[in-house]
Design a protein around this motif. Structure first.
Motif, PDB file in Angstrom:
ATOM      1  N   GLU A 196       0.831  -1.202   0.000  1.00 32.52           N
ATOM      2  CA  GLU A 196       0.000   0.000   0.000  1.00 32.52           C
ATOM      3  C   GLU A 196       0.869   1.257   0.000  1.00 32.52           C
ATOM      4  OE1 GLU A 196      -2.633  -0.160   3.276  1.00 32.52           O
ATOM      5  OE2 GLU A 196      -3.693  -1.964   2.586  1.00 32.52           O
ATOM      6  N   LYS A 197       1.961   1.177   0.804  1.00 33.11           N
ATOM      7  CA  LYS A 197       2.873   2.315   0.873  1.00 33.11           C
ATOM      8  C   LYS A 197       3.513   2.563  -0.487  1.00 33.11           C
ATOM      9  CE  LYS A 197       7.224   3.800   2.938  1.00 33.11           C
ATOM     10  NZ  LYS A 197       8.365   3.404   3.782  1.00 33.11           N
ATOM     11  N   ALA A 198       3.904   1.460  -1.144  1.00 33.48           N
ATOM     12  CA  ALA A 198       4.537   1.604  -2.460  1.00 33.48           C
ATOM     13  C   ALA A 198       3.586   2.251  -3.454  1.00 33.48           C
ATOM     14  CB  ALA A 198       4.998   0.240  -2.962  1.00 33.48           C
ATOM     15  N   LEU A 199       2.341   1.820  -3.401  1.00 36.12           N
ATOM     16  CA  LEU A 199       1.349   2.407  -4.294  1.00 36.12           C
ATOM     17  C   LEU A 199       1.148   3.892  -4.008  1.00 36.12           C
ATOM     18  CD1 LEU A 199      -1.307  -0.472  -4.371  1.00 36.12           C
ATOM     19  CD2 LEU A 199       0.248   0.207  -6.210  1.00 36.12           C
ATOM     20  N   GLU A 223       2.065   7.025  -6.392  1.00 35.28           N
ATOM     21  CA  GLU A 223       1.066   8.059  -6.671  1.00 35.28           C
ATOM     22  C   GLU A 223       1.588   9.438  -6.295  1.00 35.28           C
ATOM     23  OE1 GLU A 223      -2.370   9.748  -8.047  1.00 35.28           O
ATOM     24  OE2 GLU A 223      -1.617   7.694  -8.279  1.00 35.28           O
ATOM     25  N   VAL A 224       2.278   9.516  -5.141  1.00 35.81           N
ATOM     26  CA  VAL A 224       2.853  10.798  -4.704  1.00 35.81           C
ATOM     27  C   VAL A 224       3.888  11.273  -5.711  1.00 35.81           C
ATOM     28  CG1 VAL A 224       4.313  11.886  -2.959  1.00 35.81           C
ATOM     29  CG2 VAL A 224       2.370  10.463  -2.263  1.00 35.81           C
ATOM     30  N   HIS A 225       4.791  10.329  -6.087  1.00 38.49           N
ATOM     31  CA  HIS A 225       5.813  10.703  -7.061  1.00 38.49           C
ATOM     32  C   HIS A 225       5.169  11.162  -8.377  1.00 38.49           C
ATOM     33  CE1 HIS A 225       8.873   9.488  -4.375  1.00 38.49           C
ATOM     34  NE2 HIS A 225       8.793   8.165  -4.577  1.00 38.49           N
ATOM     35  N   HIS A 226       4.130  10.482  -8.775  1.00 34.26           N
ATOM     36  CA  HIS A 226       3.434  10.858 -10.009  1.00 34.26           C
ATOM     37  C   HIS A 226       2.861  12.270  -9.910  1.00 34.26           C
ATOM     38  CE1 HIS A 226       1.142  10.518 -13.670  1.00 34.26           C
ATOM     39  NE2 HIS A 226      -0.018  10.692 -12.999  1.00 34.26           N
ATOM     40  N   ARG A 227       2.214  12.491  -8.760  1.00 33.83           N
ATOM     41  CA  ARG A 227       1.627  13.825  -8.571  1.00 33.83           C
ATOM     42  C   ARG A 227       2.713  14.904  -8.506  1.00 33.83           C
ATOM     43  NH1 ARG A 227      -3.770  13.908  -6.944  1.00 33.83           N
ATOM     44  NH2 ARG A 227      -4.681  11.818  -6.638  1.00 33.83           N
ATOM     45  N   ILE A 228       3.819  14.584  -7.809  1.00 37.67           N
ATOM     46  CA  ILE A 228       4.919  15.569  -7.708  1.00 37.67           C
ATOM     47  C   ILE A 228       5.496  15.848  -9.085  1.00 37.67           C
ATOM     48  CG2 ILE A 228       7.265  15.908  -6.836  1.00 37.67           C
ATOM     49  CD1 ILE A 228       6.420  14.415  -4.308  1.00 37.67           C
ATOM     50  N   LYS A 229       5.687  14.723  -9.864  1.00 37.80           N
ATOM     51  CA  LYS A 229       6.223  14.904 -11.205  1.00 37.80           C
ATOM     52  C   LYS A 229       5.308  15.813 -12.048  1.00 37.80           C
ATOM     53  CE  LYS A 229       7.125  12.511 -15.518  1.00 37.80           C
ATOM     54  NZ  LYS A 229       6.937  11.297 -16.297  1.00 37.80           N
ATOM     55  N   ASN A 230       4.004  15.557 -11.938  1.00 37.85           N
ATOM     56  CA  ASN A 230       3.059  16.389 -12.697  1.00 37.85           C
ATOM     57  C   ASN A 230       3.120  17.853 -12.258  1.00 37.85           C
ATOM     58  OD1 ASN A 230       2.204  14.225 -14.196  1.00 37.85           O
ATOM     59  ND2 ASN A 230       0.426  13.780 -12.903  1.00 37.85           N
ATOM     60  N   ASP A 236      10.477  10.684 -12.174  1.00 39.14           N
ATOM     61  CA  ASP A 236      10.021   9.800 -13.247  1.00 39.14           C
ATOM     62  C   ASP A 236      10.616   8.395 -13.066  1.00 39.14           C
ATOM     63  OD1 ASP A 236       8.669   9.446 -15.897  1.00 39.14           O
ATOM     64  OD2 ASP A 236      10.733   8.924 -16.465  1.00 39.14           O
ATOM     65  N   LYS A 237      11.903   8.351 -12.673  1.00 40.37           N
ATOM     66  CA  LYS A 237      12.543   7.062 -12.399  1.00 40.37           C
ATOM     67  C   LYS A 237      11.865   6.358 -11.218  1.00 40.37           C
ATOM     68  CE  LYS A 237      15.814   6.937 -15.520  1.00 40.37           C
ATOM     69  NZ  LYS A 237      15.818   5.873 -16.547  1.00 40.37           N
ATOM     70  N   LEU A 238      11.551   7.133 -10.190  1.00 42.72           N
ATOM     71  CA  LEU A 238      10.900   6.551  -9.016  1.00 42.72           C
ATOM     72  C   LEU A 238       9.521   6.017  -9.364  1.00 42.72           C
ATOM     73  CD1 LEU A 238      11.902   9.158  -6.273  1.00 42.72           C
ATOM     74  CD2 LEU A 238      12.755   6.827  -6.516  1.00 42.72           C
ATOM     75  N   TYR A 239       8.839   6.768 -10.188  1.00 44.42           N
ATOM     76  CA  TYR A 239       7.485   6.387 -10.582  1.00 44.42           C
ATOM     77  C   TYR A 239       7.499   5.070 -11.352  1.00 44.42           C
ATOM     78  CZ  TYR A 239       3.051   6.470 -13.144  1.00 44.42           C
ATOM     79  OH  TYR A 239       1.840   6.130 -13.684  1.00 44.42           O
ATOM     80  N   ARG A 240       8.526   4.862 -12.163  1.00 44.16           N
ATOM     81  CA  ARG A 240       8.618   3.654 -12.977  1.00 44.16           C
ATOM     82  C   ARG A 240       9.323   2.499 -12.249  1.00 44.16           C
ATOM     83  NH1 ARG A 240       7.238   5.225 -18.057  1.00 44.16           N
ATOM     84  NH2 ARG A 240       7.374   7.461 -18.530  1.00 44.16           N
ATOM     85  N   SER A 241       9.901   2.785 -11.119  1.00 37.77           N
ATOM     86  CA  SER A 241      10.671   1.773 -10.394  1.00 37.77           C
ATOM     87  C   SER A 241       9.754   0.954  -9.488  1.00 37.77           C
ATOM     88  CB  SER A 241      11.771   2.433  -9.561  1.00 37.77           C
ATOM     89  OG  SER A 241      12.406   1.476  -8.760  1.00 37.77           O
ATOM     90  N   GLU A 242      10.091  -0.381  -9.345  1.00 41.72           N
ATOM     91  CA  GLU A 242       9.352  -1.234  -8.409  1.00 41.72           C
ATOM     92  C   GLU A 242       9.728  -0.912  -6.978  1.00 41.72           C
ATOM     93  OE1 GLU A 242      10.100  -5.262  -9.398  1.00 41.72           O
ATOM     94  OE2 GLU A 242       8.996  -5.202 -11.297  1.00 41.72           O
ATOM     95  N   ASN A 243      10.948  -0.445  -6.785  1.00 40.06           N
ATOM     96  CA  ASN A 243      11.408  -0.089  -5.446  1.00 40.06           C
ATOM     97  C   ASN A 243      11.556   1.416  -5.394  1.00 40.06           C
ATOM     98  OD1 ASN A 243      12.712   0.257  -2.988  1.00 40.06           O
ATOM     99  ND2 ASN A 243      13.935  -1.611  -3.217  1.00 40.06           N
ATOM    100  N   THR A 244      10.757   2.061  -4.584  1.00 39.51           N
ATOM    101  CA  THR A 244      10.750   3.530  -4.501  1.00 39.51           C
ATOM    102  C   THR A 244      11.748   4.063  -3.500  1.00 39.51           C
ATOM    103  OG1 THR A 244       8.945   3.420  -2.879  1.00 39.51           O
ATOM    104  CG2 THR A 244       8.349   3.634  -5.208  1.00 39.51           C
ATOM    105  N   ASP A 245      12.503   3.146  -2.858  1.00 41.81           N
ATOM    106  CA  ASP A 245      13.459   3.605  -1.844  1.00 41.81           C
ATOM    107  C   ASP A 245      14.851   3.792  -2.417  1.00 41.81           C
ATOM    108  OD1 ASP A 245      11.583   3.642   0.199  1.00 41.81           O
ATOM    109  OD2 ASP A 245      11.853   1.507   0.627  1.00 41.81           O
TER     110      ASP A 245
END
Length: 708
Positions: free
Chosen positions: A511-514, A518-525, A565-574
């Motif tokens: 859930e945290k990863a999702l 989503e946060v990274h996506h919103r920040i990127k936008n 963008d890399k974080l958004y596409r990555s399976e591991n956000t850490d």
């Protein structure tokens, strides 16, 4: 009274000692001497017969026979034997065989009388021959006057000689005797003649085929009135079998003695008071006392006081015959050095012919090692019991046979599976199979333990009520002394709560990863919006300075946009691999500048994952480095090269960045420059607890070290 000289007295004494009836008569038949055996046979005394005719004791029909017998002897003819009847009390008659010889001086006749046993006239020799066939005793007679030697048939049989081919004589008799025994036999015979005594001797014969026989020989001699030997009469009995048995018995006794003396078992005997009368060497080795120190002392001297009192009571029962070798008992002895020795005692009472107790004997085994081992085993069993109790309080234990059938479960197994022990014993572990694991999972498990290895893993099982539970499992093969697997032992720990917690944590992390994506996506936008606004504002500016500032700001935002963008596409956000991030970032920055086609790059980055927290700051630093190179190092239309190397060394990220354009002003210092970009680089490196060095020869070089 009847003999005039000392020598005659000695002869009479010798005759009286013989076990045969002997008379000394004149040629006319007058009795001069009769020995004790003859007095007993005829029922008369010496006084009754002295100077009387021998015929007075004969029946009428025997008198002529006797007279003819006397005449034959006087004429020295061959027939020296006759059968007569004598009269006794109450007109009773008795048949007697007589045989005789003329004395050397031809003055006297010596008669030997033997009672006949049947009605037929037989000679003494014939009677002895019959007896010898039964008793296996041969008879011989040596005439010392003529030197002739007569053997009975049994003698020939004993000596295994042919009567038709062998003529007996004293010399040939000695030749048949074993060479080592000839002197002994000759000496015994010679001494018997000298001392006028009978003798008995055992000696060996050596037969024609080399075999050895043992015989027992007896002999007595008949002497004349002058004490000269006339006839030697003897017997010879084959005692080979008896002798072999004696030799075997002696050898057996010797072997038994050696066995007793050399055996590790303790052999002992005591007298009626319980004092040691015999001890074999094993006692010395065990207790350290010498045999002399223990003999004639009570066994209680070598025992602890309490054991001594107890064993004395056992000894008293032994006296009464209550104890036997079947009733062994354990006892304790003390060595000379105070060491405790545990013994297993096997006693036997000894009684004489009157039933009186005379002592005891028996054996004992040293069981000190076994007894000590038993004590240690008891301690080990107790300790194992305590360990088993502790294990049962926590672990789930089961044992199966080679077919995976359950043969043992502990209480904890029953509690977690909700099955009773009776429901589980004999069943296969499939009874608790949850169906969660694939068939291949269990195949690998059994392959592991069947090969003799231990298997570790986690298994999801199902209880009797349908509920599921997880166990951390260790299954080990149990081997026998030959190394063969006999059974399997499994020890499990309930990890159901841990597994449930893990599932919750995994769910939360997902859930945290999702959320992060989503946060990274919103920040990127949002940053894309900011970037667009900054570009639009920069394009609307007529003032070059303002326009440059807005473009630089938009480039910094673009660098951050690339990271998200890399974080958004990555399976591991850490974390993100710098090999994926740095080359792309540099390429994106170069694309902003119109002269980027004139600039070549040499980018080498190790595939190392770094925290996104650090990467965001490093991304801004790289943006400033590339931007400064494109803006200040390369003029319009100028060809150049940017080199970027990144690697990990001793937990530091090492970045080597350089361009071959116009070098940076050597008077510029990072700590005091008015350049916003350089100040930003310096500030971010410090925040990352790193260091940065600048060189300005043949272009500008930056070396940045950041601990990761």
């Amino acid at each position: 009274m009847f003999q005039e000289n000392k020598e005659d007295g000695m002869a009479n004494e010798c005759y009286n000692s013989l076990p045969i009836a002997i008379f000394q008569i004149s040629k006319q038949g007058m009795i001069n001497f009769i020995n004790f055996e003859a007095q007993e046979l005829f029922g008369i005394t010496q006084i009754d017969f002295y100077k009387s005719s021998f015929s007075t004791v004969l029946t009428e029909k025997s008198k002529n026979i006797f007279q003819s017998f006397i005449n034959t002897i006087c004429l020295e003819k061959n027939k020296h034997t006759c059968l007569v009847e004598i009269t006794k009390e109450n007109n009773l008659t008795k048949k007697v065989s007589l045989f005789g010889n003329l004395s050397i001086d031809s003055e006297w006749i010596q008669l030997v009388a033997v009672e006949a046993k049947n009605e037929i006239e037989i000679s003494f020799k014939k009677e002895f021959e019959d007896i010898s066939n039964v008793s296996h005793v041969g008879r011989w007679e040596l005439n010392l006057i003529t030197g002739s030697l007569e053997w009975s048939k049994k003698i020939y049989e004993i000596f295994e000689l042919d009567p038709n081919q062998f003529k007996p004589s004293y010399e040939t008799f000695l030749s048949v005797i074993h060479p080592e025994d000839r002197e002994k036999v000759n000496h015994a015979y010679s001494q018997s003649l000298i001392h006028k005594q009978k003798y008995e001797i055992e000696h060996r014969l050596i037969l024609l085929d080399g075999r050895i026989k043992w015989v027992r020989e007896t002999c007595y001699s008949i002497f004349d009135s002058n004490g000269n030997p006339e006839i030697s009469i003897g017997t010879c009995q084959d005692i080979t079998r008896q002798k072999e048995l004696e030799i075997h018995l002696k050898e057996s006794e010797k072997k038994y003695s050696n066995l007793v003396e050399n055996t590790a078992s303790l052999v002992w005997s005591t007298n009626a008071n319980g004092h040691f009368s015999y001890l074999n060497p094993a006692w010395e080795k065990l207790l350290g006392y010498t045999k002399e120190e223990m003999l004639n002392r009570p066994f209680s001297d070598f025992q602890p006081p309490d054991i001594s009192i107890r064993d004395q009571k056992v000894f008293e029962k032994l006296k009464l015959g209550f104890e036997s070798s079947k009733n062994n008992y354990e006892s304790v002895f003390l060595s000379k050095f105070g060491e405790i020795k545990y013994l297993n005692i096997y006693p036997t009472p000894l009684f004489n012919e009157f039933g009186e107790f005379v002592g005891s004997q028996g054996t004992a085994n040293d069981i000190t090692f076994k007894r000590t081992l038993d004590l240690k085993l008891e301690e080990t069993y107790f300790e194992l019991g305590q360990r088993q109790f502790a294990i049962d309080q926590h672990a789930i234990v089961a044992i199966t046979n080679l077919n995976a059938d359950i043969i043992y479960v502990n209480k904890k197994f029953c509690e977690i599976s909700k099955y009773t022990r009776d429901e589980l014993i004999g069943e296969n572990h499939r009874i608790i199979n949850s169906g969660h694991h694939p068939l291949e999972f269990f195949k690998k498990l059994y392959q592991t333990i069947k090969s003799g290895n231990t298997w570790h893993g986690e298994i999801k099982n199902r209880a009797k009520d349908g509920s599921f539970y997880w166990v951390a499992t260790t299954i080990a093969p149990i081997k026998n002394a030959r190394g063969d697997i006999e059974k399997y032992l499994s020890i499990r720990t309930d990890i159901t709560e841990i597994k449930e917690a893990d599932e919750k944590i995994k769910s939360l992390l997902n859930e945290k990863a999702l959320i992060l994506i989503e946060v990274h996506h919103r920040i990127k936008n949002n940053m894309n919006t900011i970037y667009s606004l900054l570009k639009m504002e920069a394009n609307s500016q007529k003032d070059i300075l303002h326009k440059t500032i807005l473009i630089d700001a938009s480039n910094r935002v673009r660098s951050m946009m690339l990271l998200y963008d890399k974080l958004y596409r990555s399976e591991n956000t850490d974390i993100i691999s710098i090999k994926d991030y740095f080359p792309t970032l540099i390429s994106e920055i170069l694309n902003i500048f119109p002269n980027q086609d004139n600039i070549s790059t040499d980018i080498q980055v190790e595939p190392v994952a770094i925290s996104t927290k650090i990467l965001s700051s490093i991304g801004i630093i790289i943006n400033e480095l590339v931007t400064n190179s494109m803006k200040y190092s390369f003029g319009e239309g100028q060809v150049g090269k940017i080199t970027f190397h990144a690697k990990i060394q001793n937990q530091f990220l090492i970045i080597d960045y350089e361009d071959d354009g116009i070098p940076i002003d050597p008077t510029i210092l990072l700590q005091s420059t008015n350049s916003f970009g350089l100040n930003l680089i310096n500030m971010l490196v410090k925040q990352l607890k790193g260091i940065v060095h600048i060189e300005n020869s043949n272009g500008t070089k930056y070396k940045i070290e950041i601990k990761i």
